[in-house]
Design a protein around this motif. Structure first.
Motif, PDB file in Angstrom:
ATOM      1  N   ILE A   1       0.576  -9.135   5.527  1.00  0.00           N
ATOM      2  CA  ILE A   1       0.174  -7.307   5.471  1.00  0.00           C
ATOM      3  C   ILE A   1      -0.376  -6.803   6.625  1.00  0.00           C
ATOM      4  N   GLN A   2       0.387  -5.957   7.386  1.00  0.00           N
ATOM      5  CA  GLN A   2      -0.281  -6.455   8.549  1.00  0.00           C
ATOM      6  C   GLN A   2      -0.483  -4.467   9.043  1.00  0.00           C
ATOM      7  N   SER A   3      -2.091  -4.244   9.633  1.00  0.00           N
ATOM      8  CA  SER A   3      -2.276  -3.089   9.498  1.00  0.00           C
ATOM      9  C   SER A   3      -2.077  -2.295   8.706  1.00  0.00           C
ATOM     10  N   PRO A   4      -1.963  -2.595   7.042  1.00  0.00           N
ATOM     11  CA  PRO A   4      -1.452  -1.834   6.457  1.00  0.00           C
ATOM     12  C   PRO A   4      -2.173   0.082   6.089  1.00  0.00           C
ATOM     13  N   SER A   5      -1.477   0.631   5.462  1.00  0.00           N
ATOM     14  CA  SER A   5      -2.049   2.245   5.569  1.00  0.00           C
ATOM     15  C   SER A   5      -2.044   2.426   3.910  1.00  0.00           C
ATOM     16  N   MET A   6      -2.959   2.030   4.353  1.00  0.00           N
ATOM     17  CA  MET A   6      -3.210   1.899   2.396  1.00  0.00           C
ATOM     18  C   MET A   6      -3.992   3.239   1.895  1.00  0.00           C
ATOM     19  N   TRP A   7      -4.168   3.754   2.908  1.00  0.00           N
ATOM     20  CA  TRP A   7      -4.878   5.402   3.286  1.00  0.00           C
ATOM     21  C   TRP A   7      -3.641   6.084   2.413  1.00  0.00           C
ATOM     22  N   VAL A   8      -2.443   6.154   2.829  1.00  0.00           N
ATOM     23  CA  VAL A   8      -1.810   6.257   2.727  1.00  0.00           C
ATOM     24  C   VAL A   8      -1.837   7.353   0.885  1.00  0.00           C
ATOM     25  N   ASP A   9      -2.388   5.914  -0.187  1.00  0.00           N
ATOM     26  CA  ASP A   9      -2.531   6.537  -1.871  1.00  0.00           C
ATOM     27  C   ASP A   9      -3.473   5.547  -2.069  1.00  0.00           C
ATOM     28  N   GLU A  10      -4.093   5.379  -1.514  1.00  0.00           N
ATOM     29  CA  GLU A  10      -5.589   4.361  -1.347  1.00  0.00           C
ATOM     30  C   GLU A  10      -5.770   3.920  -3.119  1.00  0.00           C
ATOM     31  N   GLU A  11      -6.079   4.866  -3.492  1.00  0.00           N
ATOM     32  CA  GLU A  11      -6.747   5.292  -5.086  1.00  0.00           C
ATOM     33  C   GLU A  11      -5.670   4.194  -5.740  1.00  0.00           C
ATOM     34  N   ARG A  12      -4.283   4.793  -6.329  1.00  0.00           N
ATOM     35  CA  ARG A  12      -3.431   4.551  -6.671  1.00  0.00           C
ATOM     36  C   ARG A  12      -2.715   2.476  -6.267  1.00  0.00           C
ATOM     37  N   LEU A  13      -2.604   2.562  -4.961  1.00  0.00           N
ATOM     38  CA  LEU A  13      -2.751   1.155  -4.453  1.00  0.00           C
ATOM     39  C   LEU A  13      -3.600   0.166  -5.201  1.00  0.00           C
ATOM     40  N   LEU A  14      -4.709   0.806  -4.833  1.00  0.00           N
ATOM     41  CA  LEU A  14      -6.141  -0.163  -5.375  1.00  0.00           C
ATOM     42  C   LEU A  14      -6.224  -0.035  -6.672  1.00  0.00           C
ATOM     43  N   ALA A  15      -5.242   0.490  -7.683  1.00  0.00           N
ATOM     44  CA  ALA A  15      -5.380   0.677  -8.524  1.00  0.00           C
ATOM     45  C   ALA A  15      -4.336  -0.542  -9.402  1.00  0.00           C
ATOM     46  N   MET A  16      -3.423  -1.214  -9.227  1.00  0.00           N
ATOM     47  CA  MET A  16      -2.359  -2.177  -9.070  1.00  0.00           C
ATOM     48  C   MET A  16      -2.443  -3.270 -10.172  1.00  0.00           C
ATOM     49  N   GLU A  17      -1.661  -3.255 -11.070  1.00  0.00           N
ATOM     50  CA  GLU A  17      -2.149  -4.628 -11.542  1.00  0.00           C
ATOM     51  C   GLU A  17      -0.603  -5.149 -10.801  1.00  0.00           C
ATOM     52  N   PRO A  18      -0.925  -6.887 -10.607  1.00  0.00           N
ATOM     53  CA  PRO A  18       0.215  -7.613 -10.771  1.00  0.00           C
ATOM     54  C   PRO A  18       1.063  -7.502 -11.522  1.00  0.00           C
ATOM     55  N   ASN A  19       2.541  -7.142 -11.534  1.00  0.00           N
ATOM     56  CA  ASN A  19       3.620  -7.534 -12.250  1.00  0.00           C
ATOM     57  C   ASN A  19       4.037  -8.927 -12.740  1.00  0.00           C
ATOM     58  N   GLY A  20       3.122  -9.758 -12.894  1.00  0.00           N
ATOM     59  CA  GLY A  20       3.389 -11.314 -12.880  1.00  0.00           C
ATOM     60  C   GLY A  20       2.366 -11.945 -12.471  1.00  0.00           C
ATOM     61  N   ASP A  21       2.528 -12.845 -12.519  1.00  0.00           N
ATOM     62  CA  ASP A  21       1.747 -13.788 -12.001  1.00  0.00           C
ATOM     63  C   ASP A  21       1.217 -14.640 -10.484  1.00  0.00           C
ATOM     64  N   LEU A  22       0.024 -14.120  -9.895  1.00  0.00           N
ATOM     65  CA  LEU A  22       0.301 -14.494  -8.377  1.00  0.00           C
ATOM     66  C   LEU A  22      -0.670 -15.402  -8.101  1.00  0.00           C
ATOM     67  N   SER A  23      -0.748 -16.156  -9.368  1.00  0.00           N
ATOM     68  CA  SER A  23      -1.849 -17.429  -8.778  1.00  0.00           C
ATOM     69  C   SER A  23      -0.781 -18.212  -7.659  1.00  0.00           C
TER      70      SER A  23
END
Length: 296
Positions: free
Chosen positions: A210-232
């Protein structure tokens, strides 16, 4: 009344017109300087891809878009000589930047040089698949419609990527298809999509670059995402240039959200490159650092 109008004209209208004329001229001069610099670069640019890079022009159909896409394929040293070995795969969105300055029309990321030198030193090789973006890059690399990008279809794009494009790659090359051997990577807006991909498709991807990610595009929804499975058991490498000022804290937030989603400290890295900005040299340095860690 006439005096008021004269004062309004002198103190408001004329300064406003002057300001906008200045800004327009400044923008046109900046465009001229960029075009001149780009023309000078291209006049000296050479084919910098290694001999094991192949460009498949307009070779992949994206049915829901009814459009074809160019694919850049890197096969590691020894791939053709020994057909008993299968390899991990690194997928790059914005993939025309990975191998060749002529294709990128700018500095390239030297992905092929990094892997060539790693293999020649006795390290592990990988297949790299670079998929070019659509003409409407913003729409393709934005997961959901926003007020600025109502035509966004990144969710559909990533579904196609996982269900149709990756199976095509696995069928045509000697890949290790399991998630732990499959990396998704990108830069800027596609870097944000790499974050989205590891969160939404952990059944497909085990590693995200994840290089220089443009999270500002939809910051609130992106950071509110729940993983769709186990990320451990997933791995993420997040990087950003120090001079990308507003994006540095957003890269930190993306990293922290992935940590909260279950990725252990040993399986995540966040690197801020001193003195570097939002440019290909930053992503070149990032890949050189990330690659040995990705393929461990």
């Amino acid at each position: 009344m006439k005096k008021t109008l004269r004062l309004l004209l002198f103190f408001v209208v004329i300064p406003a017109l002057s300001y906008f004329a200045f800004r327009y001229g400044q923008r046109k001069y900046h465009d001229y300087q960029w075009e001149r610099s780009h023309a000078e670069f291209m006049a000296q640019a050479t084919n910098t891809a290694s001999e094991n890079v192949t460009v498949l022009r307009d070779s992949i159909l994206i049915p829901y878009q009814n459009s074809k896409r160019t694919v850049h394929v890197y096969l590691p040293p020894g791939y053709r000589e020994n057909d008993s070995i299968s390899y991990p795969v690194i997928y790059f969105m914005d993939g025309d930047g990975a191998f060749n300055e002529l294709e990128n029309e700018s500095e390239e990321w030297r992905v092929d040089e990094v892997i060539d030198s790693t293999v020649n030193a006795g390290g592990r090789g990988a297949i790299v698949i670079g998929l070019e973006s659509a003409e409407d890059r913003d729409g393709e690399y934005t997961p959901w419609p926003t007020s600025d990008i109502p035509q966004a279809h990144g969710e559909a794009y990533m579904n196609w990527f996982c269900k149709e494009f990756k199976p095509w790659v696995d069928a045509n090359f000697r890949t290790l298809p399991a998630p732990e051997h499959t990396t998704i990577g990108g830069i800027s807006r596609s870097g944000m999509m790499a974050y989205y991909a590891i969160m939404s498709h952990p059944e497909t991807f085990g590693v995200a670059l994840i290089q220089s990610p443009s999270m500002w595009v939809d910051e609130e929804r992106l950071l509110a995402m729940e993983p769709n499975g186990d990320l451990s058991n997933k791995k993420v490498f997040v990087s950003v240039g120090e001079l990308e000022a507003p994006m540095v804290p957003l890269a930190q937030k993306a990293h922290d959200r992935l940590a909260a989603a279950g990725i252990s400290a040993d399986n995540r890295k966040l690197t801020v490159y001193e003195g570097l900005g939002h440019w290909h040299i930053t992503w070149r340095q990032s890949f050189a650092e990330a690659y040995p860690w990705i393929v461990l």
